[in-house]
Design a protein around this motif. Structure first.
Motif, PDB file in Angstrom:
ATOM      1  N   ARG A  24       0.818  -1.221   0.000  1.00 16.45           N
ATOM      2  CA  ARG A  24       0.000   0.000   0.000  1.00 16.45           C
ATOM      3  C   ARG A  24       0.848   1.266   0.000  1.00 16.45           C
ATOM      4  O   ARG A  24       0.311   2.369   0.071  1.00 16.45           O
ATOM      5  N   ARG A  25       2.159   1.105  -0.047  1.00 17.10           N
ATOM      6  CA  ARG A  25       3.085   2.241  -0.110  1.00 17.10           C
ATOM      7  C   ARG A  25       2.791   3.250   0.998  1.00 17.10           C
ATOM      8  O   ARG A  25       2.647   4.450   0.777  1.00 17.10           O
ATOM      9  N   ARG A  26       2.735   2.725   2.211  1.00 14.26           N
ATOM     10  CA  ARG A  26       2.310   3.529   3.354  1.00 14.26           C
ATOM     11  C   ARG A  26       3.382   4.509   3.810  1.00 14.26           C
ATOM     12  O   ARG A  26       4.558   4.160   3.928  1.00 14.26           O
ATOM     13  N   ALA A  27       2.975   5.714   4.099  1.00 14.18           N
ATOM     14  CA  ALA A  27       3.869   6.689   4.734  1.00 14.18           C
ATOM     15  C   ALA A  27       4.065   6.270   6.193  1.00 14.18           C
ATOM     16  O   ALA A  27       3.182   5.651   6.800  1.00 14.18           O
ATOM     17  N   PRO A  28       5.215   6.596   6.777  1.00 11.91           N
ATOM     18  CA  PRO A  28       5.494   6.127   8.142  1.00 11.91           C
ATOM     19  C   PRO A  28       4.912   7.029   9.213  1.00 11.91           C
ATOM     20  O   PRO A  28       4.543   8.182   8.969  1.00 11.91           O
ATOM     21  N   ARG A  29       4.868   6.474  10.402  1.00 11.15           N
ATOM     22  CA  ARG A  29       4.694   7.304  11.596  1.00 11.15           C
ATOM     23  C   ARG A  29       6.071   7.858  11.941  1.00 11.15           C
ATOM     24  O   ARG A  29       7.034   7.109  12.055  1.00 11.15           O
ATOM     25  N   VAL A  30       6.178   9.163  12.082  1.00 13.09           N
ATOM     26  CA  VAL A  30       7.483   9.821  12.239  1.00 13.09           C
ATOM     27  C   VAL A  30       7.611  10.386  13.644  1.00 13.09           C
ATOM     28  O   VAL A  30       6.693  11.030  14.156  1.00 13.09           O
ATOM     29  N   ARG A  31       8.761  10.134  14.253  1.00 10.46           N
ATOM     30  CA  ARG A  31       9.069  10.748  15.545  1.00 10.46           C
ATOM     31  C   ARG A  31      10.572  10.962  15.627  1.00 10.46           C
ATOM     32  O   ARG A  31      11.337  10.363  14.866  1.00 10.46           O
ATOM     33  N   ARG A  32      10.986  11.793  16.522  1.00  5.38           N
ATOM     34  CA  ARG A  32      12.423  12.072  16.697  1.00  5.38           C
ATOM     35  C   ARG A  32      12.849  11.686  18.103  1.00  5.38           C
ATOM     36  O   ARG A  32      12.156  11.971  19.081  1.00  5.38           O
ATOM     37  N   ARG A  33      14.011  11.017  18.164  1.00  6.29           N
ATOM     38  CA  ARG A  33      14.610  10.639  19.439  1.00  6.29           C
ATOM     39  C   ARG A  33      16.017  11.199  19.462  1.00  6.29           C
ATOM     40  O   ARG A  33      16.964  10.579  18.990  1.00  6.29           O
ATOM     41  N   GLY A  34      16.140  12.418  19.943  1.00  5.82           N
ATOM     42  CA  GLY A  34      17.443  13.073  19.919  1.00  5.82           C
ATOM     43  C   GLY A  34      17.899  13.264  18.486  1.00  5.82           C
ATOM     44  O   GLY A  34      17.156  13.818  17.655  1.00  5.82           O
ATOM     45  N   PRO A  35      19.100  12.738  18.137  1.00 14.11           N
ATOM     46  CA  PRO A  35      19.588  12.905  16.768  1.00 14.11           C
ATOM     47  C   PRO A  35      18.943  11.951  15.760  1.00 14.11           C
ATOM     48  O   PRO A  35      19.200  12.052  14.570  1.00 14.11           O
ATOM     49  N   LEU A  36      18.112  11.028  16.242  1.00 11.17           N
ATOM     50  CA  LEU A  36      17.526  10.021  15.358  1.00 11.17           C
ATOM     51  C   LEU A  36      16.185  10.474  14.793  1.00 11.17           C
ATOM     52  O   LEU A  36      15.327  10.991  15.526  1.00 11.17           O
ATOM     53  N   LEU A  37      16.018  10.276  13.497  1.00  7.71           N
ATOM     54  CA  LEU A  37      14.709  10.375  12.861  1.00  7.71           C
ATOM     55  C   LEU A  37      14.190   8.953  12.739  1.00  7.71           C
ATOM     56  O   LEU A  37      14.795   8.120  12.053  1.00  7.71           O
ATOM     57  N   VAL A  38      13.086   8.635  13.399  1.00  6.70           N
ATOM     58  CA  VAL A  38      12.559   7.274  13.422  1.00  6.70           C
ATOM     59  C   VAL A  38      11.265   7.228  12.613  1.00  6.70           C
ATOM     60  O   VAL A  38      10.332   8.005  12.863  1.00  6.70           O
ATOM     61  N   CYS A  39      11.219   6.326  11.659  1.00  3.08           N
ATOM     62  CA  CYS A  39      10.019   6.091  10.855  1.00  3.08           C
ATOM     63  C   CYS A  39       9.571   4.664  11.129  1.00  3.08           C
ATOM     64  O   CYS A  39      10.369   3.728  11.025  1.00  3.08           O
ATOM     65  N   SER A  40       8.291   4.492  11.462  1.00  3.94           N
ATOM     66  CA  SER A  40       7.845   3.165  11.855  1.00  3.94           C
ATOM     67  C   SER A  40       6.515   2.807  11.210  1.00  3.94           C
ATOM     68  O   SER A  40       5.691   3.667  10.891  1.00  3.94           O
ATOM     69  N   TRP A  41       6.353   1.470  11.045  1.00  9.35           N
ATOM     70  CA  TRP A  41       5.120   0.880  10.529  1.00  9.35           C
ATOM     71  C   TRP A  41       4.888  -0.393  11.345  1.00  9.35           C
ATOM     72  O   TRP A  41       5.337  -1.484  10.943  1.00  9.35           O
ATOM     73  N   GLY A  42       4.289  -0.288  12.485  1.00 11.88           N
ATOM     74  CA  GLY A  42       4.075  -1.472  13.304  1.00 11.88           C
ATOM     75  C   GLY A  42       5.388  -2.096  13.736  1.00 11.88           C
ATOM     76  O   GLY A  42       6.202  -1.456  14.407  1.00 11.88           O
ATOM     77  N   ALA A  43       5.625  -3.354  13.302  1.00 11.79           N
ATOM     78  CA  ALA A  43       6.812  -4.085  13.742  1.00 11.79           C
ATOM     79  C   ALA A  43       8.079  -3.678  13.009  1.00 11.79           C
ATOM     80  O   ALA A  43       9.171  -4.092  13.388  1.00 11.79           O
ATOM     81  N   THR A  44       7.954  -2.877  11.950  1.00  9.19           N
ATOM     82  CA  THR A  44       9.115  -2.470  11.163  1.00  9.19           C
ATOM     83  C   THR A  44       9.430  -1.001  11.436  1.00  9.19           C
ATOM     84  O   THR A  44       8.527  -0.152  11.458  1.00  9.19           O
TER      85      THR A  44
END
Length: 622
Positions: A145-165
């Motif tokens: 489905r070419r899903r856009a991620p849920r985006v959050r930042r943890r300090g210097p990290l840009l984290v993109c997530s889709w459930g278990a990935t």
């Protein structure tokens, strides 16, 4: 010290509109997954967490909505140089930007100090010889489905997530990258820009600082160079052979040892056509050819790794040998079409899964048992479990060789009596008999194999040979030819320099020739599917190998040289090449093409040794 700066920018039109030629792509990997990188610095294909996983960057066949990850010049400068760091899997691309140069160095870290990492770690670094503006376009979209991620930042990290990935992006110097929003950075000689992408699936994300990640990539590069140093020195065209072997290593899923046929799905065999298949699985046939390649260059440990995988993977199906298996050794899923995916160059459908998994393919047994014989011939005694499995395969051949099958080309439709399949069935029985000479085998079994081998010989010579044209044919009673019959001089079924063997080679070159060294695998369009296809690159290497083994060494060298000239500048090969447009088509890079290249080089080397030996004996009167 100069700071990297960032700002939003409009995407470059060239980066999102026209399809990039397949031969333009570079290939990097970590022996679990891989990425295809265009010469503009865009990763247009990468699946996670492994080859047959969900695409994270899928623009190659999914269009712009499927995501990409580009790092490169802000404009559209020409590529100045592109290649792999010698003896490694690290890719370097240099562009001329104004009066300066911008270089992207990238790779995936497979190992540190000889140990596999627990996750995929992609490292990309931009360097320059003067201040240069570069663009980072990070747009991950996961899955069908070419899903856009849920985006959050943890300090210097840009984290993109889709459930278990989840994936984590980190830069040095720190740059604020927004997914889907191009960012411009300034690269200076004293401040390279390093970007690290870590992938996690059902496990915690790891945070590796860019400097440490770069050091890990350097250490990984050293390990690859040490591996390459162990490859025999006396192989013709050693650099391109080494590159093929490195590609085969990267296409081997290291947790299980499964060799994947290609890291892609649905790259078309004809632009705009429907011959689009998922090759992200392991074919025992192709893997056996790769095993022979590794054995031939002095890498028996890689061959033994494959055999261990095959024994594990086939355990639930024995004595049946499935045509293909997943990376874990399970049955491959049935074919499914991805709705709304535009395909490469508008070539639809885009498929996942492979319908050939349920076919009866007789030839695979021959390739696999021959691989076992090659190990025995080189002094390796097969353990009882291995020999028991190979005996079961030989018994299966003895039972079923009289049945029609789908053949090496996996024709979809009614099965036929393919001559190549019968020859490979003969090979299975012949090599099983050879192994039995040094491995405990019931005499009744040996006699059965011998009887069936002789019956097979008589039937193939009676029904599979066209005496008028002096050639073996594609199927019993057919006038069509099959380039797979170029294996004939390698088998021992006929003397390698016999009139029938030479007649078959000549007929294939004449009737299936596609210009220069190129060959069609069978008459185009004769497979029950709409449309046509291009020249099949492994067949050209099989031709060179057949010529070398049958004694025409000079012609073998000429064909081999002309074929490797068709490699892209990175030494990578697709499945096929369009003879008129001179463009790659089919899945890429293709393990069978790379393995066939190595085998042809080895056959020429061995034939040249024989020539030199004969010349020396003649000179000394021996």
């Amino acid at each position: 010290m100069t700071e990297a700066r960032s700002r939003s920018a409009e995407p470059e039109p060239h980066a999102w509109s026209r399809p990039v030629p397949i031969e333009d792509y570079g290939f990097i990997g970590d022996t679990r997954t891989a990425a295809l990188v265009a010469s503009d610095g865009a990763i247009d294909w990468m699946c996670v967490p492994r080859f047959d996983g969900l695409p994270l960057f899928g623009r190659l066949v999914g269009g712009a909505a499927a995501g990409a990850f580009r790092m490169g010049p802000a404009g559209s400068p020409a590529v100045l140089a592109r290649g792999y760091s010698e003896g490694s899997t690290r890719l370097e691309t240099t562009w001329r930007t104004g009066g300066g140069r911008l270089t992207l160095t990238e790779g995936m870290v497979a190992e540190v100090a000889g140990r596999l990492l627990p996750t995929t770690l992609l490292v990309r670094r931009l360097t320059s010889d003067q201040p240069v503006e570069a663009t980072i376009e990070f747009d991950p979209r996961l899955g069908e489905r070419r899903r856009a991620p849920r985006v959050r930042r943890r300090g210097p990290l840009l984290v993109c997530s889709w459930g278990a990935t989840a994936v984590a992006l980190r830069t040095e110097p720190q740059v604020r990258v927004e997914p889907g929003e191009p960012t411009v950075v300034t690269v200076t000689p004293d401040r390279p820009v390093t970007v690290v992408l870590a992938v996690a699936h059902r496990e915690p994300l790891i945070d590796v600082p860019p400097r440490e990640a770069w050091d890990r990539l350097e250490a990984d590069t050293k390990l690859w160079r040490e591996w390459c140093a162990g490859i025999d020195d006396d192989v013709s065209h050693r650099p391109v052979v080494v590159r093929s072997l490195l590609t085969l290593k990267l296409l081997t899923y290291s947790p299980s040892g499964a060799p994947v046929a290609a890291p892609t799905t649905s790259l078309p065999e004809e632009l705009g056509g429907i011959r689009n298949w998922d090759y992200r699985y392991a074919w025992p046939r192709d893997a056996s050819i790769g095993l022979a390649a590794f054995l031939g260059v002095g890498k028996p440990e890689d061959a033994l790794h494959f055999l261990a995988w095959l024994l594990h993977a086939s355990r639930l199906d024995r004595p049946r040998l499935p045509p293909l298996l997943t990376l874990d050794g399970a049955h491959a899923p049935g074919e499914r079409i991805l709705d709304g995916w535009p395909g490469y160059a508008d070539s639809t459908p885009v498929r996942i899964g492979n319908g050939a998994a349920g076919q009866h393919q007789l030839d695979g047994y021959g390739w696999v048992i021959d691989a076992g014989w090659l190990l025995v011939e080189r002094g390796h005694h097969l353990n009882s479990e291995t020999w028991r499995a190979l005996r079961g395969f030989a018994d299966r051949v003895a039972e079923r060789w009289r049945e029609p099958d789908a053949g090496i080309w996996e024709v979809r439709g009614d099965n036929s009596h393919h001559v190549h399949s019968k020859l490979m069935a003969w090979l299975a029985l012949d090599r099983a008999l050879r192994i039995a000479a040094s491995h405990r085998t019931p005499s009744r079994t040996v006699q059965r194999w011998r009887t069936e081998r002789e019956a097979l010989t008589a039937e193939v010579r009676a029904n599979g040979f066209d005496a008028r044209r002096n050639t073996y044919t594609r199927t019993y009673g057919s006038t069509d030819l099959d380039a797979a019959l170029l294996v004939l001089p390698l088998l021992g079924f006929e003397s390698s320099d016999s009139d029938r063997v030479r007649g078959t080679i000549d007929a294939i070159r004449r009737d299936l020739g596609a210009g220069g060294p190129l060959l069609y695998r069978y008459p185009p369009g004769r497979d029950g599917l709409a449309g046509g296809e291009a020249a099949f690159l492994p067949c050209s290497f099989w031709l060179a190998q057949a010529l070398a083994v049958s004694g025409d060494v000079a012609e073998a060298r000429r064909v081999f040289d002309a074929t490797i000239a068709l490699c892209n500048p990175l030494g990578l090969l697709a499945e096929e090449l369009d003879p008129s447009a001179r463009r790659y088509v089919g899945n890429y890079p293709q393990a069978l093409s790379q393995a066939a290249l190595v085998q042809a080089a080895l056959a020429i080397r061995d034939a040249e040794r024989l020539e030199r030996g004969r010349a020396a004996r003649t000179a000394t009167g021996g």
